[in-house]
Design a protein around this motif. Sequence first.
Motif, short mmCIF file in Angstrom:
data_model
loop_
_atom_site.label_atom_id
_atom_site.label_comp_id
_atom_site.label_asym_id
_atom_site.label_seq_id
_atom_site.Cartn_x
_atom_site.Cartn_y
_atom_site.Cartn_z
N PRO A 25 48.63 37.70 -1.36
CA PRO A 25 47.19 37.47 -1.31
C PRO A 25 46.47 38.09 -2.50
CG PRO A 25 47.84 39.18 0.25
CD PRO A 25 49.11 38.62 -0.31
N THR A 37 42.73 29.76 1.60
CA THR A 37 43.09 30.14 2.95
C THR A 37 42.95 31.64 3.11
OG1 THR A 37 44.71 28.36 2.97
CG2 THR A 37 44.88 29.99 4.72
N ALA A 39 43.87 35.19 3.91
CA ALA A 39 45.13 35.90 4.05
C ALA A 39 45.02 37.07 5.01
CB ALA A 39 45.62 36.38 2.69
N ALA A 143 43.42 35.11 10.16
CA ALA A 143 44.14 34.75 8.94
C ALA A 143 44.68 33.34 9.10
CB ALA A 143 45.26 35.74 8.69
N VAL A 164 39.93 37.99 0.80
CA VAL A 164 41.36 38.08 0.53
C VAL A 164 41.99 36.75 0.95
CG1 VAL A 164 43.50 39.30 1.04
CG2 VAL A 164 41.35 40.56 0.88
N CYS A 165 42.50 36.01 -0.03
CA CYS A 165 42.97 34.64 0.20
C CYS A 165 44.36 34.43 -0.40
CB CYS A 165 42.02 33.63 -0.46
SG CYS A 165 40.34 33.64 0.17
N ARG A 166 44.99 33.36 0.06
CA ARG A 166 46.18 32.85 -0.62
C ARG A 166 45.72 31.99 -1.78
NH1 ARG A 166 50.68 35.63 1.18
NH2 ARG A 166 50.49 35.93 3.43
N THR A 314 50.42 28.14 1.63
CA THR A 314 49.05 28.67 1.67
C THR A 314 48.78 29.55 2.88
OG1 THR A 314 48.34 26.62 2.74
CG2 THR A 314 48.09 26.73 0.35
N GLY A 315 49.82 29.82 3.68
CA GLY A 315 49.64 30.72 4.82
C GLY A 315 48.94 30.10 6.00
#
Length: 395
Positions: A25, A37, A39, A143, A164-166, A314-315
């Motif tokens: 992330p 996405t 995280a 998430a 906080v992202c992918r 992308t989680g």
Amino acid sequence: MTLPIAWAAAREAVFAAGTAAAPGPVAVPLAEADGLTLAAPLATLTDLPAFPTSSVDGWAARGPAPWRIIGRVLAGDTAEPLAEDGTCVEIATGGMVPEGTTAVVRVEESTVTGGAVTGEPRKLPDWRRQGEEATAGEQLLPAGTTVTPGVIGLAASCGYDSLVCRPSPRAALLVFGDELLTAGTPGAGRVRDALGPALPAWLRRAGCDVVQVRGPVADTLEDHVAALRGAIDSGARLICTTGGTMHGPVDHLHPALAELGARYIVNTVAVRPGFPMLVAQLPGGQLVAGLPGNPQSTFVALVSLVLPLLAGLTGRSLPQLPTVTLGADVPGRGDFTHLALVTLADGRAHPVAHVGSSMLRGLANSVGFAVIPPGTEGRAGTVAQLVPLLDGELS
């Protein structure tokens, strides 16, 4: 000869591979986070609202009427407490409701005479209580949630400057085929490349950062290996190729993958059309999605393998397929899953015409593929799963 894997099992396998290969992330400014996405869960940093807030223009009053006007509170002001009964302050919509307030009276439902206000408050309070929407630390989104403009606005209201992202997967597209034209009308044994212009747009809409498009790549092993190496050098995490997935005289994808030391995650899928599709992983961790060259088969492979793969990268969760009621019979394909192009009319899914593997007319007039499991046929009035052409899209 490689035995094809069941369609549902192939989706699971590539999703797991994507999840294992997902990058770490990163913190992304709010203005740049759309389409990424989460995280980590989104929890509010403060009560929402952080303080009692007037819903109307009017008077914040304490005790019974009449109320003596002792001040004004506009949006953005810090309100002093109302310490005595019979007092009020003028208040604007969005203004902080003073401590001690017992009622907010709307301006249009009040009368001011000689510096005193009278009026009847409504039964339902005309202000938002502190923490009415959420309390500090409360989880608002899990998430794996896709960041939308609504999510960005919510995060900003909670006090976030970044999320906080992918990161978006970096993707490259390699179009194989000596027979392809990149301009003009087809003829004299040459066909127009329909995938080179279409697939980058599709990959972007699916959340990818397309960093390279190359084609037509000549039908030689040397050129295939060089194109794959170039895609690796571009920084692509996902490399999509079109054509060359069979074992004919000019199909060089399998030998090229062998030369580069790739291992197969999926190698042919029991689905029609489009069964000679694959996903392999290179020693550097890059994922290669080998898509058939026939255009409709290419899109079958995209929805079958690339969408689940991207969900993992992308989680996100493996896309859950919606269902539709069939408006007409749809034939099965024996031991293979049949993905049949359909359109929606009168609340039901109807097969479309022009659905040969090399055709795009049917695809352009459809919302996705009805799933007819192996050994079955789709009957009008029964329910079938639907694979949208893009995750979450039905139009």
